[in-house]
Design a protein around this motif. Structure first.
Motif, PDB file in Angstrom:
ATOM      1  N   ASP A 144       0.847  -1.189   0.000  1.00 26.68           N
ATOM      2  CA  ASP A 144       0.000   0.000   0.000  1.00 26.68           C
ATOM      3  C   ASP A 144       0.888   1.248   0.000  1.00 26.68           C
ATOM      4  N   THR A 145       0.829   2.014  -1.069  1.00 26.21           N
ATOM      5  CA  THR A 145       1.669   3.215  -1.195  1.00 26.21           C
ATOM      6  C   THR A 145       0.853   4.498  -1.026  1.00 26.21           C
ATOM      7  N   ALA A 146      -0.324   4.374  -0.406  1.00 24.86           N
ATOM      8  CA  ALA A 146      -1.229   5.528  -0.284  1.00 24.86           C
ATOM      9  C   ALA A 146      -0.586   6.677   0.472  1.00 24.86           C
ATOM     10  N   VAL A 147       0.206   6.373   1.499  1.00 26.03           N
ATOM     11  CA  VAL A 147       0.793   7.452   2.300  1.00 26.03           C
ATOM     12  C   VAL A 147       1.740   8.300   1.458  1.00 26.03           C
ATOM     13  N   PHE A 148       2.448   7.675   0.533  1.00 26.66           N
ATOM     14  CA  PHE A 148       3.353   8.438  -0.325  1.00 26.66           C
ATOM     15  C   PHE A 148       2.571   9.329  -1.287  1.00 26.66           C
ATOM     16  N   HIS A 149       1.517   8.794  -1.892  1.00 27.40           N
ATOM     17  CA  HIS A 149       0.741   9.581  -2.850  1.00 27.40           C
ATOM     18  C   HIS A 149      -0.055  10.684  -2.146  1.00 27.40           C
ATOM     19  N   SER A 150      -0.492  10.413  -0.943  1.00 30.63           N
ATOM     20  CA  SER A 150      -1.134  11.460  -0.154  1.00 30.63           C
ATOM     21  C   SER A 150      -0.149  12.594   0.107  1.00 30.63           C
ATOM     22  N   GLY A 151       1.085  12.215   0.408  1.00 27.88           N
ATOM     23  CA  GLY A 151       2.113  13.221   0.631  1.00 27.88           C
ATOM     24  C   GLY A 151       2.439  14.008  -0.624  1.00 27.88           C
ATOM     25  N   LEU A 152       2.450  13.338  -1.775  1.00 28.75           N
ATOM     26  CA  LEU A 152       2.713  14.034  -3.046  1.00 28.75           C
ATOM     27  C   LEU A 152       1.674  15.111  -3.300  1.00 28.75           C
ATOM     28  N   TYR A 153       0.433  14.802  -3.010  1.00 24.09           N
ATOM     29  CA  TYR A 153      -0.631  15.793  -3.199  1.00 24.09           C
ATOM     30  C   TYR A 153      -0.396  16.992  -2.281  1.00 24.09           C
ATOM     31  N   ALA A 154       0.004  16.710  -1.042  1.00 22.12           N
ATOM     32  CA  ALA A 154       0.290  17.794  -0.098  1.00 22.12           C
ATOM     33  C   ALA A 154       1.468  18.641  -0.566  1.00 22.12           C
ATOM     34  N   VAL A 155       2.477  17.992  -1.131  1.00 23.74           N
ATOM     35  CA  VAL A 155       3.633  18.717  -1.671  1.00 23.74           C
ATOM     36  C   VAL A 155       3.189  19.673  -2.771  1.00 23.74           C
ATOM     37  N   ARG A 156       2.385  19.184  -3.704  1.00 23.98           N
ATOM     38  CA  ARG A 156       1.927  20.032  -4.820  1.00 23.98           C
ATOM     39  C   ARG A 156       1.154  21.240  -4.317  1.00 23.98           C
ATOM     40  N   CYS A 157       0.254  21.000  -3.377  1.00 25.74           N
ATOM     41  CA  CYS A 157      -0.573  22.100  -2.857  1.00 25.74           C
ATOM     42  C   CYS A 157       0.258  23.121  -2.087  1.00 25.74           C
TER      43      CYS A 157
END
Length: 285
Positions: free
Chosen positions: A7-20
């Protein structure tokens, strides 16, 4: 890891936060993921990877990042996927800021020479705008330390919030606990004791030593700088610093410092005497 069913959800959640978050700082283009090289397996016996791995980081001339997967590097699958994902998020968020920082180059003797990185400047002859801090100093007057500290403070905050959203808890074992606190910006000066150092060996011990040096030499000095120049307004100054590093424009930051500490604060705090030495001016002409 996703290909192996992790499960890589935590990384992709973080990527979204980085972009924002970085869009708020006027950084619209992030480090492309295909310019991030991740080493997961090593033939070196006892190899231990992660953010504090020796020689890991962003290469400004090549414009790519070299990182390693956190943990023992005896195979291509991390022993602790959650910690490895948090560590990769921290490294990526950190290196995105290096990638997005304002840089200027000129040719000196046919070689590209960087004369500006973020809010730090360098003469073609090599003189830096700010001098190195004295060894063991608890505070900083060095722009390189300030910028590195600002980048990592932001990366740690993003990683900490991603861990909280995913309900990833701090591990109970020594290495896991230290790594988690390093990734999330919750490491304290008292976390690494002399007894603990004696218990570790090999590359784990070397990793912890680098972790401690980074905490003392960068993170703690940067926190001290914010507390010294912006008591009660630390996050405001932090945001101004990051925005200035990305744009390369120190006017807003300088005006904020002048308003609180008097005219010419930026130069008075950071500019080294050697920056205006006659030899430097002659070589840069």
């Amino acid at each position: 890891m996703a290909e192996r069913g992790r499960d890589t959800a935590v990384f992709h959640s973080g990527l979204y936060a980085v972009r924002c978050r970085y869009a708020e700082l006027s950084l619209s283009q992030l480090l492309p993921l295909d310019r991030v090289l991740v080493g997961a397996e090593s033939r070196r016996v006892g190899a231990f990877g992660g953010f504090q791995h020796l020689n890991q980081g962003y290469r400004h001339l090549q414009m790519f990042a070299v990182v390693t997967m956190h943990g023992p590097m005896g195979g291509d699958t991390p022993q602790r996927p959650e910690l490895a994902l948090l560590d990769l998020l921290r490294a990526y968020a950190h290196d995105c800021l290096h990638y997005g920082s304002r840089r200027r180059y000129i040719s000196v003797g046919g070689k590209p020479t960087r004369t500006q990185y973020g809010i730090n400047f360098r003469r073609p002859s090599g003189q830096s705008y700010s001098a190195a801090d004295p060894q063991g100093s608890p505070h900083t007057r060095n722009l390189g330390i300030v910028m590195e500290g600002a980048c990592d403070r932001e990366a740690q905050r993003i990683t900490r919030e991603a861990a909280e959203r995913a309900d990833i808890r701090e591990p109970e074992d020594t290495m896991g606990r230290l790594a988690f606190r390093d990734m999330t910006g919750t490491l304290s000066a008292s976390d690494v004791t002399a007894k603990l150092r004696e218990e570790l060996s090999g590359e784990e011990a070397e990793y912890v030593e680098r972790l401690c040096r980074f905490e003392a030499g960068v993170s703690r000095r940067y926190a001290s700088f914010l507390g010294e120049f912006a008591p009660g307004e630390e996050e405001n100054l932090h945001d101004l610093l990051l925005a200035a590093v990305i744009s390369g424009d120190t006017r807003g930051l300088g005006a904020w410092l002048d308003d609180r500490h008097g005219p010419g604060t930026f130069a008075g705090v950071f500019r080294a005497e050697s920056y205006f030495e006659p030899a430097a001016l002659e070589l840069s002409a």
